[in-house]
Design an enzyme around this catalytic site. Structure first.
Site, PDB file in Angstrom:
ATOM      1  N   LYS A 108       1.281  24.413  -7.305  1.00  0.00           N
ATOM      2  CA  LYS A 108       1.745  23.034  -7.471  1.00  0.00           C
ATOM      3  C   LYS A 108       1.718  22.693  -8.946  1.00  0.00           C
ATOM      4  O   LYS A 108       0.952  23.299  -9.706  1.00  0.00           O
ATOM      5  CB  LYS A 108       0.833  22.060  -6.704  1.00  0.00           C
ATOM      6  CG  LYS A 108       1.529  20.791  -6.309  1.00  0.00           C
ATOM      7  CD  LYS A 108       2.394  21.003  -5.077  1.00  0.00           C
ATOM      8  CE  LYS A 108       3.152  19.763  -4.672  1.00  0.00           C
ATOM      9  NZ  LYS A 108       3.818  19.956  -3.379  1.00  0.00           N
TER      10      LYS A 108
HETATM   11  P1  NAD Z   1       9.749  10.760  -3.277  1.00  0.00           P
HETATM   12  O1  NAD Z   1       9.353  10.470  -4.679  1.00  0.00           O
HETATM   13  O2  NAD Z   1      11.173  11.131  -2.997  1.00  0.00           O
HETATM   14  O3  NAD Z   1       9.398   9.522  -2.325  1.00  0.00           O
HETATM   15  C1  NAD Z   1       8.108   8.967  -2.234  1.00  0.00           C
HETATM   16  C2  NAD Z   1       8.212   7.679  -1.411  1.00  0.00           C
HETATM   17  O4  NAD Z   1       6.893   7.148  -1.229  1.00  0.00           O
HETATM   18  C3  NAD Z   1       9.028   6.585  -2.103  1.00  0.00           C
HETATM   19  O5  NAD Z   1       9.739   5.853  -1.125  1.00  0.00           O
HETATM   20  C4  NAD Z   1       7.950   5.699  -2.746  1.00  0.00           C
HETATM   21  O6  NAD Z   1       8.394   4.372  -2.970  1.00  0.00           O
HETATM   22  C5  NAD Z   1       6.887   5.781  -1.668  1.00  0.00           C
HETATM   23  N1  NAD Z   1       5.543   5.461  -2.163  1.00  0.00           N
HETATM   24  C6  NAD Z   1       4.965   5.802  -3.339  1.00  0.00           C
HETATM   25  N2  NAD Z   1       3.729   5.300  -3.412  1.00  0.00           N
HETATM   26  C7  NAD Z   1       3.519   4.646  -2.261  1.00  0.00           C
HETATM   27  C8  NAD Z   1       2.439   3.911  -1.727  1.00  0.00           C
HETATM   28  N3  NAD Z   1       1.316   3.737  -2.436  1.00  0.00           N
HETATM   29  N4  NAD Z   1       2.566   3.382  -0.480  1.00  0.00           N
HETATM   30  C9  NAD Z   1       3.716   3.562   0.219  1.00  0.00           C
HETATM   31  N5  NAD Z   1       4.767   4.239  -0.226  1.00  0.00           N
HETATM   32  C10 NAD Z   1       4.681   4.754  -1.447  1.00  0.00           C
HETATM   33  O7  NAD Z   1       8.757  11.898  -2.768  1.00  0.00           O
HETATM   34  P2  NAD Z   1       8.950  12.898  -1.533  1.00  0.00           P
HETATM   35  O8  NAD Z   1       9.525  14.163  -2.062  1.00  0.00           O
HETATM   36  O9  NAD Z   1       9.600  12.184  -0.415  1.00  0.00           O
HETATM   37  O10 NAD Z   1       7.432  13.214  -1.183  1.00  0.00           O
HETATM   38  C11 NAD Z   1       6.664  12.401  -0.291  1.00  0.00           C
HETATM   39  C12 NAD Z   1       5.507  13.214   0.265  1.00  0.00           C
HETATM   40  O11 NAD Z   1       6.025  14.362   0.935  1.00  0.00           O
HETATM   41  C13 NAD Z   1       4.538  13.772  -0.785  1.00  0.00           C
HETATM   42  O12 NAD Z   1       3.249  13.812  -0.213  1.00  0.00           O
HETATM   43  C14 NAD Z   1       5.040  15.184  -1.006  1.00  0.00           C
HETATM   44  O13 NAD Z   1       4.038  16.040  -1.492  1.00  0.00           O
HETATM   45  C15 NAD Z   1       5.434  15.547   0.410  1.00  0.00           C
HETATM   46  N6  NAD Z   1       6.394  16.655   0.525  1.00  0.00           N
HETATM   47  C16 NAD Z   1       7.571  16.641  -0.151  1.00  0.00           C
HETATM   48  C17 NAD Z   1       8.453  17.706   0.027  1.00  0.00           C
HETATM   49  C18 NAD Z   1       9.804  17.729  -0.621  1.00  0.00           C
HETATM   50  O14 NAD Z   1      10.573  18.649  -0.326  1.00  0.00           O
HETATM   51  N7  NAD Z   1      10.171  16.787  -1.452  1.00  0.00           N
HETATM   52  C19 NAD Z   1       8.099  18.776   0.852  1.00  0.00           C
HETATM   53  C20 NAD Z   1       6.888  18.747   1.534  1.00  0.00           C
HETATM   54  C21 NAD Z   1       6.043  17.671   1.359  1.00  0.00           C
END
Ligand code: NAD
Length: 412
Positions: free
Chosen positions: A102
């Site tokens: 990561k």
């Molecule tokens: P992103 O930046 O696209 O979206 C994050 C979302 O969470 C946004 O809508 C933001 O406004 C919201 N957010 C941020 N802080 C917040 C809070 N305190 N309370 C509520 N909402 C909040 O990120 P993402 O890629 O969608 O990632 C989200 C989660 O999924 C993370 O934990 C990430 O590690 C995990 N993840 C992402 C992927 C990927 O392919 N992008 C894969 C596996 C896991």
């Protein structure tokens, strides 16, 4: 709770359950390599601002390291170490040949201009360039990093090595070696998990109401795909707060609103709820898809959903996990539920290495096969061992990594 301590505690529980040899447990309890870099960025207004960045590789015994890059003010070395460890288990649960890694930069990206962000990402890429590469460690998107950021990473690495190297990073735009289906892959993987769950419990999608915390790459794509499946999404939220409509939310319309206004706040077709209230809504399926540490011992007793499906990494603390288990709430853990993203990243890497690109339908069909096989294996393990789905997933994931460590031994 410190996510690294959470990750270590989860490993300790599974080590005991599977009788892991102490030397393997000791090795897996630590990260193989942690790089801390300082990133000087020239500001548009003049002057230079320093940022701190990290790249951590937890384990490489099953293959090169794989894991996203996060840009967020709360990024710390311990958070990145936890996320790297979770990536190791996740790749093993879906049985793809990677170890876990990561990366992160401690920064609020909305405070930078686009050109400042680009300079920061490029300098970070150059700094971690000594440990990443198509055969070493392949970054991907995570919170606040998108296909444009992946394009800058690919270009910077390519400039430094002197040739185009698309396979160094995944989640790129399709026109420079990205994969069809990658943008929505994590959300699609979650939707496949919902479909598998419904098959196992004998329910139909239209029987189910869903609440989703986080409306970004993961939560947004999942909300759209699960509504298309026939479930009723009654609440969604982002960092600005949440919106609720018991009749169901028109996800396309909410996405258009969020794209236009930057946030969901003020979306008229719904009532406002806070992020805390969203987690405690009456619904069948709750999907935390924002950040870690959202379901804790403080709110676990108030969760009303029957199923928690972890879109985010590490959204449930171990104490909360125990409370949910005692209340017969089924938690489908991150290392299984959100593995669709890394699976299609794996497809992207293969396509780049072979310069041979696959069709959208082929990607989705292979993703469905891998997610379904992993889901079935975890479900069967849960039944066999009469344990939680988290422990069953860890038994499979950690078990596979342990086997690789055992066979490879300790060098020298
Ligand atoms: P992103 O930046 O696209 O979206 C994050 C979302 O969470 C946004 O809508 C933001 O406004 C919201 N957010 C941020 N802080 C917040 C809070 N305190 N309370 C509520 N909402 C909040 O990120 P993402 O890629 O969608 O990632 C989200 C989660 O999924 C993370 O934990 C990430 O590690 C995990 N993840 C992402 C992927 C990927 O392919 N992008 C894969 C596996 C896991």
């Amino acid at each position: 709770m410190n996510p690294w301590l959470v990750a270590k505690q989860q490993l300790a529980s599974v080590a005991e359950s599977i009788g892991l040899e102490p030397w393997i447990y000791n090795k897996l309890s630590e990260c193989k390599r942690s790089l801390i870099v300082s990133i000087p960025v020239k500001l548009d207004a003049g002057g230079v601002k320093m940022f701190e960045g990290f790249r951590v590789q937890h384990n490489l015994d099953r293959g090169p390291a794989k894991g996203g890059i996060r840009i967020h003010p709360a990024v710390t070395l311990d958070e990145v170490k936890a996320l790297a460890m979770w990536m190791t288990w996740k790749c093993a649960v879906v049985n793809i040949p990677y170890g876990g890694a990561k990366g992160g930069i401690t920064c609020e990206p909305s405070e930078l201009s686009k050109s400042e962000l680009e300079r920061m990402v490029r300098r970070y890429t150059s700094e971690i360039g000594i440990i990443i590469g198509p055969e070493k460690d392949i970054p991907a998107p995570d919170v606040n990093t998108n296909p444009q950021v992946m394009a800058w990473i690919m270009d910077t690495y390519s400039m430094n090595v002197g040739y185009s190297s698309p396979a160094v990073v995944t989640g790129k735009p399709v026109s420079i070696g990205g994969s069809q289906g990658r943008p929505e892959a994590t959300g699609r993987g979650l939707m496949i998990v919902v479909k598998k769950l419904l098959e196992k419990i004998g329910k139909k999608p239209h029987d189910m109401t869903v609440a989703v915390q986080g409306f970004g790459n993961v939560g947004g794509a999942f909300s759209k795909l699960v509504s298309e499946l026939g479930c009723r999404v009654i609440a969604v939220s982002d960092v600005s707060g949440g919106v609720y409509n018991s009749k169901g939310i028109d996800i396309d319309d909410a996405q258009k609103y969020a794209a236009k206004n930057g946030v969901l706040k003020g979306y008229k077709a719904c009532d406002a709820v806070s992020n805390e209230e969203l987690l405690e809504l009456k619904c069948d399926i709750l999907v935390p898809a924002a950040l870690e540490g959202q379901i804790t011992s403080l709110n676990a007793a108030k969760i009303k959903a029957s199923y928690v499906i972890e879109g985010a990494n590490g959204p449930t603390t171990p104490n909360a996990d125990k409370i949910l288990e005692d209340r017969n709430i089924v938690v489908i853990p991150d290392i299984l539920a959100n593995a669709g993203g890394v699976t299609v990243s794996y497809f992207e890497w293969i396509q780049d290495l072979q310069s041979n690109f696959w069709k959208y339908e082929q990607i989705n069909s292979k993703l469905t096969d891998i997610m379904s096989e992993a889901f079935d294996a975890v479900w069967d393990m849960m039944k066999k061992k009469k344990c939680s789905m988290r422990l069953a997933s860890y038994m499979i994931g950690v078990g596979r990594v342990a086997e690789a460590v055992r066979l490879r031994g300790i060098y020298p």
